[in-house]
Design a protein around this motif. Structure first.
Motif, mmCIF file in Angstrom:
data_model
loop_
_atom_site.group_PDB
_atom_site.id
_atom_site.type_symbol
_atom_site.label_atom_id
_atom_site.label_comp_id
_atom_site.label_asym_id
_atom_site.label_seq_id
_atom_site.Cartn_x
_atom_site.Cartn_y
_atom_site.Cartn_z
ATOM 1 N N HIS A 71 0.823 -1.216 0.000
ATOM 2 C CA HIS A 71 0.000 0.000 0.000
ATOM 3 C C HIS A 71 0.855 1.263 0.000
ATOM 4 C CE1 HIS A 71 -2.176 3.387 1.860
ATOM 5 N NE2 HIS A 71 -3.167 2.978 1.088
ATOM 6 N N TRP A 72 1.840 1.327 0.912
ATOM 7 C CA TRP A 72 2.601 2.577 1.036
ATOM 8 C C TRP A 72 3.584 2.738 -0.111
ATOM 9 C CZ3 TRP A 72 0.032 5.989 3.312
ATOM 10 C CH2 TRP A 72 -0.774 5.687 4.412
ATOM 11 N N HIS A 110 -9.793 9.166 -2.646
ATOM 12 C CA HIS A 110 -9.394 8.200 -1.604
ATOM 13 C C HIS A 110 -8.827 8.927 -0.375
ATOM 14 C CE1 HIS A 110 -7.731 4.535 0.141
ATOM 15 N NE2 HIS A 110 -6.508 5.038 0.103
ATOM 16 N N VAL A 134 2.586 6.445 -6.706
ATOM 17 C CA VAL A 134 1.517 7.101 -7.472
ATOM 18 C C VAL A 134 1.565 8.620 -7.281
ATOM 19 C CG1 VAL A 134 -0.991 7.385 -7.618
ATOM 20 C CG2 VAL A 134 0.006 5.104 -7.642
ATOM 21 N N ARG A 189 1.398 -6.746 -4.553
ATOM 22 C CA ARG A 189 -0.041 -6.748 -4.265
ATOM 23 C C ARG A 189 -0.760 -7.837 -5.058
ATOM 24 N NH1 ARG A 189 -3.598 -7.574 -2.054
ATOM 25 N NH2 ARG A 189 -5.390 -6.358 -1.364
ATOM 26 N N VAL A 198 -10.525 8.717 3.281
ATOM 27 C CA VAL A 198 -9.929 8.113 4.491
ATOM 28 C C VAL A 198 -9.754 9.156 5.601
ATOM 29 C CG1 VAL A 198 -8.869 6.123 3.336
ATOM 30 C CG2 VAL A 198 -7.524 8.199 3.640
ATOM 31 N N ASP A 231 -9.021 4.965 11.520
ATOM 32 C CA ASP A 231 -8.765 4.084 10.372
ATOM 33 C C ASP A 231 -7.389 4.263 9.750
ATOM 34 O OD1 ASP A 231 -11.075 2.452 9.975
ATOM 35 O OD2 ASP A 231 -12.169 4.313 9.644
ATOM 36 N N TYR A 252 -11.319 -0.440 -5.563
ATOM 37 C CA TYR A 252 -9.927 -0.894 -5.410
ATOM 38 C C TYR A 252 -9.582 -1.875 -6.544
ATOM 39 C CZ TYR A 252 -10.048 0.951 -0.582
ATOM 40 O OH TYR A 252 -10.144 1.761 0.519
ATOM 41 N N TRP A 288 -17.014 -1.714 9.338
ATOM 42 C CA TRP A 288 -16.696 -2.748 8.355
ATOM 43 C C TRP A 288 -15.465 -3.489 8.822
ATOM 44 C CZ3 TRP A 288 -16.136 2.493 7.304
ATOM 45 C CH2 TRP A 288 -14.855 2.955 7.056
ATOM 46 N N PHE A 317 -6.557 -1.417 -9.307
ATOM 47 C CA PHE A 317 -5.447 -2.342 -9.585
ATOM 48 C C PHE A 317 -5.323 -2.571 -11.094
ATOM 49 C CE2 PHE A 317 -6.223 -4.217 -5.130
ATOM 50 C CZ PHE A 317 -5.301 -3.348 -4.573
ATOM 51 N N PHE A 336 -8.974 8.952 -8.449
ATOM 52 C CA PHE A 336 -9.041 7.990 -7.342
ATOM 53 C C PHE A 336 -8.242 8.516 -6.145
ATOM 54 C CE2 PHE A 336 -6.891 4.940 -4.697
ATOM 55 C CZ PHE A 336 -7.924 4.131 -4.242
ATOM 56 N N THR A 337 -7.000 8.965 -6.422
ATOM 57 C CA THR A 337 -6.102 9.363 -5.335
ATOM 58 C C THR A 337 -6.708 10.520 -4.542
ATOM 59 O OG1 THR A 337 -4.244 8.659 -6.673
ATOM 60 C CG2 THR A 337 -3.723 10.122 -4.850
ATOM 61 N N ALA A 369 -12.541 -5.246 6.947
ATOM 62 C CA ALA A 369 -11.218 -4.859 6.414
ATOM 63 C C ALA A 369 -11.413 -3.755 5.375
ATOM 64 C CB ALA A 369 -10.495 -6.059 5.830
ATOM 65 N N HIS A 370 -11.762 -4.143 4.114
ATOM 66 C CA HIS A 370 -11.967 -3.121 3.083
ATOM 67 C C HIS A 370 -13.330 -2.473 3.240
ATOM 68 C CE1 HIS A 370 -8.954 -5.855 1.324
ATOM 69 N NE2 HIS A 370 -8.447 -4.760 0.811
ATOM 70 N N ASN A 371 -13.357 -1.176 3.053
ATOM 71 C CA ASN A 371 -14.621 -0.446 3.083
ATOM 72 C C ASN A 371 -15.546 -1.003 1.991
ATOM 73 O OD1 ASN A 371 -16.414 1.742 2.100
ATOM 74 N ND2 ASN A 371 -15.546 2.779 3.855
ATOM 75 N N ALA A 399 1.300 3.992 -2.827
ATOM 76 C CA ALA A 399 0.845 5.359 -2.549
ATOM 77 C C ALA A 399 1.959 6.360 -2.867
ATOM 78 C CB ALA A 399 0.407 5.483 -1.088
HETATM 79 C C1 HEM Z 1 -1.226 9.251 1.214
HETATM 80 C C2 HEM Z 1 -2.352 9.122 1.812
HETATM 81 C C3 HEM Z 1 -3.095 7.804 1.973
HETATM 82 C C4 HEM Z 1 -3.665 7.375 3.139
HETATM 83 C C5 HEM Z 1 -3.674 8.103 4.479
HETATM 84 C C6 HEM Z 1 -4.283 6.092 2.855
HETATM 85 C C7 HEM Z 1 -4.972 5.338 3.778
HETATM 86 C C8 HEM Z 1 -5.673 4.195 3.512
HETATM 87 C C9 HEM Z 1 -6.544 3.510 4.434
HETATM 88 C C10 HEM Z 1 -6.857 3.963 5.857
HETATM 89 C C11 HEM Z 1 -7.047 2.430 3.813
HETATM 90 C C12 HEM Z 1 -8.068 1.438 4.357
HETATM 91 C C13 HEM Z 1 -9.395 1.909 3.791
HETATM 92 C C14 HEM Z 1 -10.499 0.901 3.901
HETATM 93 O O1 HEM Z 1 -10.917 0.628 5.035
HETATM 94 O O2 HEM Z 1 -10.971 0.400 2.849
HETATM 95 C C15 HEM Z 1 -6.488 2.389 2.479
HETATM 96 C C16 HEM Z 1 -6.727 1.415 1.556
HETATM 97 C C17 HEM Z 1 -6.225 1.421 0.285
HETATM 98 N N1 HEM Z 1 -5.494 2.437 -0.308
HETATM 99 FE FE1 HEM Z 1 -4.779 4.093 0.608
HETATM 100 N N2 HEM Z 1 -4.086 5.777 1.533
HETATM 101 C C18 HEM Z 1 -3.362 6.787 0.951
HETATM 102 C C19 HEM Z 1 -2.973 6.873 -0.359
HETATM 103 C C20 HEM Z 1 -3.242 5.910 -1.313
HETATM 104 C C21 HEM Z 1 -2.869 6.014 -2.715
HETATM 105 C C22 HEM Z 1 -2.135 7.200 -3.348
HETATM 106 C C23 HEM Z 1 -3.275 4.858 -3.306
HETATM 107 C C24 HEM Z 1 -3.113 4.437 -4.751
HETATM 108 C C25 HEM Z 1 -3.366 5.222 -5.739
HETATM 109 C C26 HEM Z 1 -3.932 4.042 -2.307
HETATM 110 C C27 HEM Z 1 -4.499 2.805 -2.530
HETATM 111 C C28 HEM Z 1 -5.210 2.069 -1.597
HETATM 112 C C29 HEM Z 1 -5.753 0.745 -1.848
HETATM 113 C C30 HEM Z 1 -5.656 -0.044 -3.155
HETATM 114 C C31 HEM Z 1 -6.385 0.344 -0.662
HETATM 115 C C32 HEM Z 1 -7.083 -0.977 -0.368
HETATM 116 C C33 HEM Z 1 -6.117 -1.870 0.394
HETATM 117 C C34 HEM Z 1 -5.648 -3.000 -0.499
HETATM 118 O O3 HEM Z 1 -6.421 -3.940 -0.710
HETATM 119 O O4 HEM Z 1 -4.487 -2.950 -0.962
HETATM 120 N N3 HEM Z 1 -3.898 4.710 -1.098
HETATM 121 N N4 HEM Z 1 -5.662 3.492 2.316
#
Ligand code: HEM
Ligand code: HEM
Length: 224
Positions: free
Chosen positions: A20-21, A166, A27, A65, A170, A181, A120, A109, A124, A162-163, A111-113, A24
């Motif tokens: 994830h990080w 998202h 991207v 992933r 969050v 969260d 999501y 919820w 991908f 999306f970014t 895990a995933h919202n 993130a």
């Molecule tokens: C930089 C600030 C970001 C924060 C604070 C953050 C935080 C989070 C959090 C809290 C979740 C869990 C949400 C849930 O309950 O569904 C999540 C999930 C997710 N985030 Fe982020 N996110 C960030 C940036 C990004 C970026 C830039 C991307 C990609 C473009 C991304 C892709 C995803 C994906 C794909 C998930 C689902 C988890 C998985 O199955 O891999 N996030 N994020």
């Protein structure tokens, strides 16, 4: 009389958080450098270099992933992204939360919202298209009649959208809900609000089955 209590449970595996990080960070750098490439010719060469470096980080994170999607049997596996019948009520509750700008209660919820699960999955796929086109387009700009640079440029704004959405979402979940969260994606633990009998009022024992949390769209009160 019921008293809400918090249950802390390890949900997000380390490998999912690493992916994830990595994704993130990559991207965000890719979006910034793509913008610079397009709008500021003076720094285009440097922007192109950083775009390629971030592109490599994105491809590594995405490979990790996808590997998890295929091999993991917990929340990182593909099954966790398939909405169930219970997810529908969670999706409606989430929409109500967004439309009222956080005025309506945030549903719980596992895990995933629930509303974001299908988004999501689409993300991908979009990231895979960007990685493949970005990787091949310099050497092979046309593949099967498709001009890869155009495809790359058309998909990019969707990932930008999306970014933006998202990060706002969050932050809203964290700020308007009570369950921290964003920390969950850092340390792996999510908090769950559980109703349990008040201690000292006719009972000394209170139990909550963790299995009852393992439905895809758990909502406050489901444990009663
Ligand atoms: C930089 C600030 C970001 C924060 C604070 C953050 C935080 C989070 C959090 C809290 C979740 C869990 C949400 C849930 O309950 O569904 C999540 C999930 C997710 N985030 Fe982020 N996110 C960030 C940036 C990004 C970026 C830039 C991307 C990609 C473009 C991304 C892709 C995803 C994906 C794909 C998930 C689902 C988890 C998985 O199955 O891999 N996030 N994020
Ligand atoms: C979130 C992912 C990505 C986004 C949003 C994105 C966005 C863009 C955009 C908008 C352009 C056109 C810039 C212009 O108008 O001049 C571009 C160019 C380019 N992208 Fe990406 N890209 C992404 C991922 C990648 C990846 C993974 C790679 C490599 C593996 C890559 C390699 C390239 C290359 C080679 C160019 C041509 C311009 C140059 O750097 O000289 N991109 N990208």
């Amino acid at each position: 009389m019921e008293q809400p209590a918090l249950q802390r449970k390890y949900i997000w595996p380390g490998m999912l958080r690493l992916a994830h990080w990595g994704m993130a960070l990559a991207v965000i750098v890719l979006l910034v450098t793509a913008w610079l490439l397009h709008w500021t010719p003076t720094v285009a060469t440097a922007a192109s270099d950083y775009h390629q470096i971030a592109g490599a980080l994105l491809m590594l994170s995405l490979l990790l992933r996808f590997w998890l999607l295929l091999t993991d049997r917990t929340v990182a596996g593909w099954q966790a992204l398939v909405p169930s019948r219970q997810s529908v009520s969670g999706m409606v509750a989430m929409l109500r939360f967004y439309v009222t700008l956080g005025g309506a209660p945030l549903p719980g919820w596992y895990a995933h919202n629930p509303l974001w699960m299908p988004i999501y999955t689409v993300l991908f796929l979009l990231l895979a298209v960007l990685s493949l086109t970005g990787f091949f387009m310099t050497e092979h700009p046309v593949v099967l009649g498709v001009y890869l640079p155009s495809l790359h440029r058309s998909v990019a704004p969707l990932v930008g959208l999306f970014t933006f959405a998202h990060i706002i979402a969050v932050v809203m979940h964290d700020a308007r809900g009570k369950l921290a969260d964003v920390s969950g994606m850092l340390n792996g633990f999510r908090l769950f609000e559980i109703k349990q009998p008040e201690i000292g009022k006719g009972t000394t024992e209170h139990r909550v089955s963790l299995d009852s949390l393992k439905v895809k769209s758990w909502r406050p009160g489901d444990d009663e």
